[in-house]
Design a protein around this motif. Structure first.
Motif, PDB file in Angstrom:
ATOM      1  N   GLU A 159       3.019   1.603  10.674  1.00 24.71           N
ATOM      2  CA  GLU A 159       2.633   0.199  10.784  1.00 24.71           C
ATOM      3  C   GLU A 159       1.697  -0.197   9.651  1.00 24.71           C
ATOM      4  O   GLU A 159       1.774  -1.307   9.120  1.00 24.71           O
ATOM      5  N   LEU A 160       0.796   0.705   9.278  1.00 28.57           N
ATOM      6  CA  LEU A 160      -0.101   0.430   8.157  1.00 28.57           C
ATOM      7  C   LEU A 160       0.681   0.287   6.864  1.00 28.57           C
ATOM      8  O   LEU A 160       0.381  -0.580   6.025  1.00 28.57           O
ATOM      9  N   ALA A 161       1.700   1.110   6.684  1.00 28.08           N
ATOM     10  CA  ALA A 161       2.542   0.986   5.495  1.00 28.08           C
ATOM     11  C   ALA A 161       3.242  -0.368   5.466  1.00 28.08           C
ATOM     12  O   ALA A 161       3.425  -0.974   4.405  1.00 28.08           O
ATOM     13  N   ARG A 162       3.620  -0.879   6.626  1.00 31.53           N
ATOM     14  CA  ARG A 162       4.340  -2.146   6.712  1.00 31.53           C
ATOM     15  C   ARG A 162       3.405  -3.336   6.481  1.00 31.53           C
ATOM     16  O   ARG A 162       3.762  -4.289   5.784  1.00 31.53           O
ATOM     17  N   TYR A 163       2.220  -3.303   7.071  1.00 28.78           N
ATOM     18  CA  TYR A 163       1.359  -4.476   7.079  1.00 28.78           C
ATOM     19  C   TYR A 163       0.164  -4.384   6.130  1.00 28.78           C
ATOM     20  O   TYR A 163      -0.499  -5.387   5.881  1.00 28.78           O
ATOM     21  N   GLY A 164      -0.135  -3.193   5.623  1.00 29.94           N
ATOM     22  CA  GLY A 164      -1.317  -3.023   4.790  1.00 29.94           C
ATOM     23  C   GLY A 164      -1.165  -3.673   3.420  1.00 29.94           C
ATOM     24  O   GLY A 164      -0.059  -3.780   2.878  1.00 29.94           O
ATOM     25  N   ASP A 165      -2.290  -4.092   2.860  1.00 32.32           N
ATOM     26  CA  ASP A 165      -2.289  -4.634   1.506  1.00 32.32           C
ATOM     27  C   ASP A 165      -1.901  -3.529   0.521  1.00 32.32           C
ATOM     28  O   ASP A 165      -2.485  -2.431   0.550  1.00 32.32           O
ATOM     29  N   PRO A 166      -0.933  -3.751  -0.381  1.00 28.64           N
ATOM     30  CA  PRO A 166      -0.474  -2.688  -1.281  1.00 28.64           C
ATOM     31  C   PRO A 166      -1.587  -2.108  -2.147  1.00 28.64           C
ATOM     32  O   PRO A 166      -1.614  -0.895  -2.379  1.00 28.64           O
ATOM     33  N   VAL A 167      -2.493  -2.952  -2.609  1.00 29.33           N
ATOM     34  CA  VAL A 167      -3.592  -2.450  -3.441  1.00 29.33           C
ATOM     35  C   VAL A 167      -4.522  -1.579  -2.604  1.00 29.33           C
ATOM     36  O   VAL A 167      -4.969  -0.507  -3.046  1.00 29.33           O
ATOM     37  N   ALA A 168      -4.822  -2.020  -1.382  1.00 33.91           N
ATOM     38  CA  ALA A 168      -5.668  -1.214  -0.507  1.00 33.91           C
ATOM     39  C   ALA A 168      -5.028   0.140  -0.223  1.00 33.91           C
ATOM     40  O   ALA A 168      -5.712   1.180  -0.229  1.00 33.91           O
ATOM     41  N   LEU A 169      -3.724   0.152   0.004  1.00 28.27           N
ATOM     42  CA  LEU A 169      -3.032   1.414   0.273  1.00 28.27           C
ATOM     43  C   LEU A 169      -3.083   2.338  -0.948  1.00 28.27           C
ATOM     44  O   LEU A 169      -3.259   3.555  -0.807  1.00 28.27           O
ATOM     45  N   ASP A 170      -2.935   1.776  -2.142  1.00 31.27           N
ATOM     46  CA  ASP A 170      -3.044   2.590  -3.355  1.00 31.27           C
ATOM     47  C   ASP A 170      -4.441   3.181  -3.503  1.00 31.27           C
ATOM     48  O   ASP A 170      -4.599   4.343  -3.905  1.00 31.27           O
ATOM     49  N   LEU A 171      -5.458   2.393  -3.199  1.00 26.45           N
ATOM     50  CA  LEU A 171      -6.832   2.896  -3.267  1.00 26.45           C
ATOM     51  C   LEU A 171      -7.042   4.030  -2.258  1.00 26.45           C
ATOM     52  O   LEU A 171      -7.704   5.033  -2.568  1.00 26.45           O
ATOM     53  N   MET A 172      -6.484   3.884  -1.066  1.00 25.08           N
ATOM     54  CA  MET A 172      -6.598   4.943  -0.063  1.00 25.08           C
ATOM     55  C   MET A 172      -5.931   6.222  -0.544  1.00 25.08           C
ATOM     56  O   MET A 172      -6.481   7.323  -0.387  1.00 25.08           O
ATOM     57  N   ARG A 173      -4.756   6.097  -1.138  1.00 28.67           N
ATOM     58  CA  ARG A 173      -4.064   7.288  -1.647  1.00 28.67           C
ATOM     59  C   ARG A 173      -4.855   7.939  -2.782  1.00 28.67           C
ATOM     60  O   ARG A 173      -4.913   9.178  -2.892  1.00 28.67           O
ATOM     61  N   THR A 174      -5.482   7.112  -3.614  1.00 29.62           N
ATOM     62  CA  THR A 174      -6.283   7.642  -4.713  1.00 29.62           C
ATOM     63  C   THR A 174      -7.484   8.421  -4.183  1.00 29.62           C
ATOM     64  O   THR A 174      -7.802   9.507  -4.668  1.00 29.62           O
TER      65      THR A 174
END
Length: 483
Positions: free
Chosen positions: A443-458
């Motif tokens: 669900e986070l992958a679907r609704y999360g902000d793409p930039v925020a998700l990239d920062l989390m992965r970093t």
């Protein structure tokens, strides 16, 4: 990036090394002893593990982590196992159970702080604060078994967020074991410290994916001199919002709880929770449980509450009220709210959504989401209840009467789309206080902000480059790694 799995030779060598590190009796491999650590409280997920290891100190946690890292074996820290999203479920590797790491290291009534290890049970932390004449306000239904490290790792909320904030607002410093076994000693009892990044906030709410919290400095507060509790009958959720704004303006910080219940929630509690009685005559469109607390000498919270409710009644903000006359009646009124989750379990299958929306939009969310879900499945019984004052609603869906439980639960993803689409449209969050864990990662992958998700992965890749710390939780894979 998938976590590595253990080869038989590697596993045997690691187990021998772990026994040498913490003692053989604290390395559990027997199926019956390991099994309780593999299932979360709602039993939606079941995991697997090479072993459960029970360290007795931060140094032993660090030793375990170093051994796992050297062997390339993943590991997950586990507290009271009261999580609701599968965040502590191991997917192979080693479970680091923190139950022996449970000491209160220091209490400072002057500085209003308490330093405690991560495995301490929340109720015992509250008792240690009370023994010092202070209050540690974080509290929720599982307080007698939940451990403070898990509350920090999930940024737990609970019943007192309105007045005191989430776990994040109650932590001044942390001690954390990193993915390579180094220990970050951030146990400072300071209100102000701007010496670089405030690193503790990386780990609070990270669900053990960036490091293992082993101890914390917690904020304490003056213990209330008096409290008052009332159960209110209201016309609707919109009336609840009007009442909340009125009470907030009148009482400010003395308003310490505002919990919302729909009629269905009260109905099932009265049906299933032993000893509960209807607090009000007649039926109402909505209900609220409110609490006032006063730390000021000469200000009796119950009298203050009574006066404010009299004004609210005169303004037609409430339809009826039951005011607790003392601790026993206050507890009985609180029981009407706290028994909702268990009562809903007794009603059959329940599809749960822990969401938040901007406060002013809560009535709209409840109306829209309820209508949309019933339209999708006639006979469905929405049960949106909870921490109304901070915008957090547990929007649960009870199965239609007579429907097969498993057949109903098979519609979980379908109702996720309905509910989470509305939450997102209203500028809310699909994960308010229970965390992401396993159940909301997609669900986070679907609704999360793409930039925020990239920062989390970093952040994850930087602090845990081998992906050994509670892998597969919280952080969705990058789109090109999803396969």
């Amino acid at each position: 990036m998938s976590p590595p799995s253990a080869t038989p030779g590697t596993a045997d060598a690691l187990l021998d090394a772990l026994r040498g590190a913490v003692g053989a009796r604290h390395v559990l491999t027997d199926h019956d002893l390991v099994a309780p650590y593999l299932v979360e409280s709602r039993r939606l997920f079941a995991g697997s593990a090479l072993a459960v290891v029970r360290p007795g100190s931060t140094a032993e946690v660090a030793r375990i982590v170093r051994l796992c890292a050297q062997a390339g074996i993943p590991f997950v820290a586990l507290g009271g196992n009261t999580g609701l999203t599968g965040g502590g479920i191991p997917q192979g590797g080693v479970v680091i159970a923190l139950e022996r790491l449970n000491r209160v290291r220091a209490v400072d009534p002057v500085g209003a702080t308490l330093t405690v290890e991560a495995g301490a049970i929340l109720a015992e932390v509250q008792e240690a604060a009370e023994a010092a004449g202070m209050l540690f306000p974080l509290t929720y239904a599982s307080r007698d078994s939940a451990r403070i490290g898990g509350g920090i790792a999930t940024n737990a909320g609970g019943l007192n967020v309105l007045a005191y904030g989430n776990a994040r607002d109650l932590v001044l410093g942390l001690e954390v074991v990193l993915a390579d076994g180094r220990v970050w000693n951030g146990l400072k009892a300071l209100r102000k410290d701007n010496a670089g990044y405030d690193l503790k906030h990386l780990f609070i709410g990270s669900e053990g994916t960036l490091g293992i919290v082993t101890a914390a400095v917690l904020r304490l507060f003056p213990k209330p001199r008096s409290t008052g509790v009332a159960f209110l009958g209201l016309a609707s959720a919109r009336a609840a919002l009007d009442l909340f704004v009125f009470l907030r303006d009148r009482a400010d910080r003395d308003l310490t709880a505002f919990e919302y219940l729909p009629p269905f929630a009260l109905e099932i509690v009265l049906r299933h929770a032993a000893g509960t009685v209807r607090p009000l005559t007649g039926e109402h469109g909505a209900y609220a449980l409110i609490e006032f607390s006063s730390c000021r000498p000469g200000i009796e919270a119950r009298h203050e509450l009574e006066a404010v409710l009299a004004e609210a009644l005169a303004r037609s903000l409430i339809e009826d009220a039951a005011l607790g006359a003392g601790p026993a009646q206050d507890s009985a009124l609180w029981r009407l709210r706290e028994a909702v989750p268990e009562a809903q379990t007794r009603e059959g299958g329940s599809i749960k959504h822990d969401v938040s929306v901007p406060l002013g939009l809560l009535p709209e969310f409840l109306e829209r989401a309820g209508a949309a879900c019933v339209a999708a499945m006639p006979g469905l019984r929405p049960c949106g209840f909870g921490h109304f004052g901070d915008g957090n609603i547990h929007f649960n869906l009870s199965q239609p009467v007579g429907m097969d439980r498993e057949a109903f639960l098979a519609h979980w993803e379908r109702f996720n789309r309905i509910v989470h689409d509305i939450v997102t449209e209203l500028g809310g969050s699909i994960a308010a206080e229970h965390g992401v864990g396993l159940i909301k990662r997609a669900e986070l992958a679907r609704y999360g902000d793409p930039v925020a998700l990239d920062l989390m992965r970093t952040l994850k890749a930087s602090l845990d480059p081998l992906n050994l710390l509670n892998p597969g939780k919280v952080v969705p894979p990058a789109p090109d790694d999803a396969a």
